[in-house]
Write a protein that holds these residues in place. Sequence first.
Motif, PDB file in Angstrom:
ATOM      1  N   CYS A 117       0.827  -1.050   0.247  1.00  0.00           N
ATOM      2  CA  CYS A 117       0.077   0.028   0.038  1.00  0.00           C
ATOM      3  C   CYS A 117       1.036   1.279   0.072  1.00  0.00           C
ATOM      4  O   CYS A 117       1.275   1.673   1.183  1.00  0.00           O
ATOM      5  CB  CYS A 117      -0.835   0.167   1.338  1.00  0.00           C
ATOM      6  SG  CYS A 117      -2.120   1.031   1.091  1.00  0.00           S
ATOM      7  N   ARG A 118       1.412   1.573  -1.169  1.00  0.00           N
ATOM      8  CA  ARG A 118       2.229   2.460  -1.287  1.00  0.00           C
ATOM      9  C   ARG A 118       2.006   4.053  -0.766  1.00  0.00           C
ATOM     10  O   ARG A 118       0.776   4.321  -0.748  1.00  0.00           O
ATOM     11  CB  ARG A 118       2.872   2.917  -2.616  1.00  0.00           C
ATOM     12  CG  ARG A 118       3.608   1.541  -3.330  1.00  0.00           C
ATOM     13  CD  ARG A 118       4.032   1.905  -4.846  1.00  0.00           C
ATOM     14  NE  ARG A 118       3.025   2.045  -5.589  1.00  0.00           N
ATOM     15  CZ  ARG A 118       2.171   0.953  -6.280  1.00  0.00           C
ATOM     16  NH1 ARG A 118       2.505  -0.087  -5.880  1.00  0.00           N
ATOM     17  NH2 ARG A 118       1.196   1.572  -7.243  1.00  0.00           N
ATOM     18  N   PRO A 119       2.846   4.749  -0.162  1.00  0.00           N
ATOM     19  CA  PRO A 119       2.409   6.110   0.546  1.00  0.00           C
ATOM     20  C   PRO A 119       2.404   6.855  -0.540  1.00  0.00           C
ATOM     21  O   PRO A 119       3.013   6.876  -1.844  1.00  0.00           O
ATOM     22  CB  PRO A 119       3.673   6.260   1.350  1.00  0.00           C
ATOM     23  CG  PRO A 119       4.969   5.539   0.630  1.00  0.00           C
ATOM     24  CD  PRO A 119       4.271   4.430   0.263  1.00  0.00           C
ATOM     25  N   CYS A 120       1.482   8.050  -0.428  1.00  0.00           N
ATOM     26  CA  CYS A 120       1.657   8.957  -1.449  1.00  0.00           C
ATOM     27  C   CYS A 120       1.937  10.352  -0.828  1.00  0.00           C
ATOM     28  O   CYS A 120       2.232  10.556   0.257  1.00  0.00           O
ATOM     29  CB  CYS A 120       0.055   8.792  -2.117  1.00  0.00           C
ATOM     30  SG  CYS A 120      -0.966   9.546  -1.101  1.00  0.00           S
ATOM     31  N   TYR A 121       2.078  11.515  -1.951  1.00  0.00           N
ATOM     32  CA  TYR A 121       2.209  12.708  -1.405  1.00  0.00           C
ATOM     33  C   TYR A 121       1.197  13.085  -0.413  1.00  0.00           C
ATOM     34  O   TYR A 121       1.701  14.242   0.380  1.00  0.00           O
ATOM     35  CB  TYR A 121       2.344  13.611  -2.486  1.00  0.00           C
ATOM     36  CG  TYR A 121       0.950  14.132  -3.357  1.00  0.00           C
ATOM     37  CD1 TYR A 121       0.322  15.051  -2.832  1.00  0.00           C
ATOM     38  CD2 TYR A 121       0.631  13.129  -4.331  1.00  0.00           C
ATOM     39  CE1 TYR A 121      -0.723  15.357  -3.501  1.00  0.00           C
ATOM     40  CE2 TYR A 121      -0.386  13.435  -4.907  1.00  0.00           C
ATOM     41  CZ  TYR A 121      -1.125  14.625  -4.688  1.00  0.00           C
ATOM     42  OH  TYR A 121      -2.440  15.050  -5.066  1.00  0.00           O
ATOM     43  N   TRP A 122       0.387  12.754  -0.155  1.00  0.00           N
ATOM     44  CA  TRP A 122      -0.816  13.331   0.976  1.00  0.00           C
ATOM     45  C   TRP A 122      -0.156  12.836   2.271  1.00  0.00           C
ATOM     46  O   TRP A 122      -0.513  13.644   3.367  1.00  0.00           O
ATOM     47  CB  TRP A 122      -2.085  12.832   0.663  1.00  0.00           C
ATOM     48  CG  TRP A 122      -2.761  13.246  -0.417  1.00  0.00           C
ATOM     49  CD1 TRP A 122      -3.042  12.502  -1.764  1.00  0.00           C
ATOM     50  CD2 TRP A 122      -3.448  14.264  -0.524  1.00  0.00           C
ATOM     51  NE1 TRP A 122      -4.103  13.239  -2.341  1.00  0.00           N
ATOM     52  CE2 TRP A 122      -4.195  14.545  -1.889  1.00  0.00           C
ATOM     53  CE3 TRP A 122      -3.685  15.529   0.111  1.00  0.00           C
ATOM     54  CZ2 TRP A 122      -4.894  15.531  -2.400  1.00  0.00           C
ATOM     55  CZ3 TRP A 122      -4.451  16.730  -0.162  1.00  0.00           C
ATOM     56  CH2 TRP A 122      -5.037  16.657  -1.366  1.00  0.00           C
ATOM     57  N   MET A 123       0.605  11.852   2.376  1.00  0.00           N
ATOM     58  CA  MET A 123       1.243  11.709   3.711  1.00  0.00           C
ATOM     59  C   MET A 123       1.877  12.573   4.314  1.00  0.00           C
ATOM     60  O   MET A 123       1.686  12.793   5.375  1.00  0.00           O
ATOM     61  CB  MET A 123       2.217  10.223   3.554  1.00  0.00           C
ATOM     62  CG  MET A 123       1.373   9.180   3.236  1.00  0.00           C
ATOM     63  SD  MET A 123       0.583   8.345   4.761  1.00  0.00           S
ATOM     64  CE  MET A 123       0.141   6.755   4.304  1.00  0.00           C
ATOM     65  N   ASP A 124       2.625  13.449   3.803  1.00  0.00           N
ATOM     66  CA  ASP A 124       3.330  14.623   4.050  1.00  0.00           C
ATOM     67  C   ASP A 124       2.551  15.753   4.634  1.00  0.00           C
ATOM     68  O   ASP A 124       2.660  16.535   5.496  1.00  0.00           O
ATOM     69  CB  ASP A 124       4.125  15.413   3.044  1.00  0.00           C
ATOM     70  CG  ASP A 124       5.516  14.364   2.477  1.00  0.00           C
ATOM     71  OD1 ASP A 124       5.386  13.404   3.442  1.00  0.00           O
ATOM     72  OD2 ASP A 124       6.124  14.714   1.516  1.00  0.00           O
ATOM     73  N   GLN A 125       1.030  15.864   4.090  1.00  0.00           N
ATOM     74  CA  GLN A 125       0.089  16.668   4.563  1.00  0.00           C
ATOM     75  C   GLN A 125      -0.741  16.021   5.747  1.00  0.00           C
ATOM     76  O   GLN A 125      -0.741  16.764   6.779  1.00  0.00           O
ATOM     77  CB  GLN A 125      -0.783  17.058   3.328  1.00  0.00           C
ATOM     78  CG  GLN A 125      -1.679  18.017   3.936  1.00  0.00           C
ATOM     79  CD  GLN A 125      -2.929  18.498   2.663  1.00  0.00           C
ATOM     80  OE1 GLN A 125      -2.332  18.379   1.682  1.00  0.00           O
ATOM     81  NE2 GLN A 125      -3.857  19.099   3.008  1.00  0.00           N
ATOM     82  N   ALA A 126      -0.770  14.833   5.652  1.00  0.00           N
ATOM     83  CA  ALA A 126      -1.757  14.049   6.705  1.00  0.00           C
ATOM     84  C   ALA A 126      -0.956  13.969   7.892  1.00  0.00           C
ATOM     85  O   ALA A 126      -1.501  14.129   9.118  1.00  0.00           O
ATOM     86  CB  ALA A 126      -2.427  12.940   6.090  1.00  0.00           C
ATOM     87  N   ILE A 127       0.268  13.620   7.779  1.00  0.00           N
ATOM     88  CA  ILE A 127       1.171  13.344   8.896  1.00  0.00           C
ATOM     89  C   ILE A 127       2.071  14.356   9.140  1.00  0.00           C
ATOM     90  O   ILE A 127       2.140  15.284  10.058  1.00  0.00           O
ATOM     91  CB  ILE A 127       1.782  11.916   8.781  1.00  0.00           C
ATOM     92  CG1 ILE A 127       0.807  10.838   8.556  1.00  0.00           C
ATOM     93  CG2 ILE A 127       2.635  11.461  10.117  1.00  0.00           C
ATOM     94  CD1 ILE A 127       1.349   9.695   8.226  1.00  0.00           C
TER      95      ILE A 127
END
Length: 162
Positions: A117-127
């Motif tokens: 379940c590859r991380p996406c660029y949203w991870m930088d915003q969500a976390i």
Amino acid sequence: MGAVEICHLYISSGHNFVGHHGRKPSDYPAIEVPMIECVAGRGIRGDRYFDFKDNYKGQITFFSLEVFDELCGALQLQDCPPALVRRNVMTRDVDLNELIGQDFEIQGVPFHGTEECRPCYWMDQAIAPGAEEFLKGRGGLRAKMLTSGKLHSSARIPAGAE
């Protein structure tokens, strides 16, 4: 594979990030629940991916709590809830990457691991900034449900939190 501990279970009624490129994310919280109902071929009853697509490869997602703890340490995050990664099942004591392409069973429910379940660029915003890069190669596991069943969490969830 030994017994896998399920530390947390989450469902969300809608997509915060999928289909939101170039727009603000939505605000569907990942709700912690004590039990989820896995429906073969369809997904988790009540979750945003239930009946998403025929034979969908991500009917359920798993994430390692050990990796989450490493992420929080690396990015110096305090009091960061695991719900932020928006995966359904938070586990301990299993290398999820070893389950890609494999059949496995947790709490009597059989699954087939389909892909990371590859991380996406949203991870930088969500976390936090740096989360996507840190999680590359260990973003969790997508899986299909081979039969229906229920998974139970070991977490103590306060009454009324559901």
